[in-house]
Design a protein around this motif. Sequence first.
Motif, mmCIF file in Angstrom:
data_model
loop_
_atom_site.group_PDB
_atom_site.id
_atom_site.type_symbol
_atom_site.label_atom_id
_atom_site.label_comp_id
_atom_site.label_asym_id
_atom_site.label_seq_id
_atom_site.Cartn_x
_atom_site.Cartn_y
_atom_site.Cartn_z
ATOM 1 N N THR A 91 0.869 -1.159 0.044
ATOM 2 C CA THR A 91 -0.070 0.015 0.027
ATOM 3 C C THR A 91 0.874 1.054 0.080
ATOM 4 O O THR A 91 0.646 2.400 -0.766
ATOM 5 N N TYR A 92 1.818 1.220 0.853
ATOM 6 C CA TYR A 92 2.920 2.299 0.896
ATOM 7 C C TYR A 92 3.463 2.486 -0.457
ATOM 8 O O TYR A 92 3.665 3.552 -0.900
ATOM 9 N N GLU A 93 3.924 1.451 -1.056
ATOM 10 C CA GLU A 93 4.775 1.590 -2.417
ATOM 11 C C GLU A 93 3.930 2.128 -3.271
ATOM 12 O O GLU A 93 4.116 3.228 -4.262
ATOM 13 N N SER A 94 2.488 1.685 -3.462
ATOM 14 C CA SER A 94 1.361 2.117 -4.357
ATOM 15 C C SER A 94 1.347 3.711 -4.144
ATOM 16 O O SER A 94 1.242 4.485 -5.115
ATOM 17 N N LEU A 95 1.216 4.103 -2.894
ATOM 18 C CA LEU A 95 0.934 5.687 -2.757
ATOM 19 C C LEU A 95 2.307 6.474 -2.919
ATOM 20 O O LEU A 95 2.299 7.523 -3.536
ATOM 21 N N LEU A 122 2.799 11.736 4.436
ATOM 22 C CA LEU A 122 2.912 10.644 5.569
ATOM 23 C C LEU A 122 1.621 10.072 6.240
ATOM 24 O O LEU A 122 1.505 8.925 6.574
ATOM 25 N N ARG A 123 0.784 11.227 6.518
ATOM 26 C CA ARG A 123 -0.468 10.787 7.247
ATOM 27 C C ARG A 123 -1.336 10.076 6.282
ATOM 28 O O ARG A 123 -2.200 9.217 6.639
ATOM 29 N N ALA A 124 -1.334 10.426 4.979
ATOM 30 C CA ALA A 124 -2.094 9.378 4.174
ATOM 31 C C ALA A 124 -1.580 8.001 4.059
ATOM 32 O O ALA A 124 -2.505 7.105 4.062
#
Length: 206
Positions: free
Chosen positions: A22-26, A107-109
Amino acid sequence: MSELFQGAELNVSRETRERLATYESLLKKWNPAINLVSKASLAQAWTRHFIDSAQIFELADPTAAHWADLGSGGGFPGMVVAILAAELRPKMSVTLVESDQRKATFLRAVAREAGIDVQVLAKRIEQVPPLNADVLSARALAPIVDLLGFAERHLAPGGTAIFPKGASYQQELATALASWRFDVQKTPSRTESDAVILSIGGISRV
């Protein structure tokens, strides 16, 4: 072999892998607008940023109660630390300090989408009240001599500062020793052949 790594791969749960995905996608979605990481490194985000950050997590005291990451930028290593801690050290709190409001919003997202409990402070490091962190990290932020000043302010007594550094680290250490006293342990980087991770404690001014 460490518990966190199996060879060059992370030994984590499926849930943690999904959070990192999820992090990588964002990261790929937001990067064109706010330049979180270099465009060249984005294609190798897993190695260049996630594995690189995980090795910093691995070096920290597993009993640490509070980890603070300074100048978090795109979240490395701090957000990766927070994601790994959710599974491996659930009692540890994580604080990310990032003065750029757009990056702090990113970062909050990530924290929201990945379901991670992390504090993001959108302030300059010098303006943040002392964090009293057991572990302090910073990647590609400043020379060691400046990082030690931040550590003096934000590190708890007996805490450890962990700073990844490139090939010029010896010169940075020599410069820092002119005004600081400290103990340092050097660990070779898993992701860059000429880089090291410095674990620094016992910090005091000369």
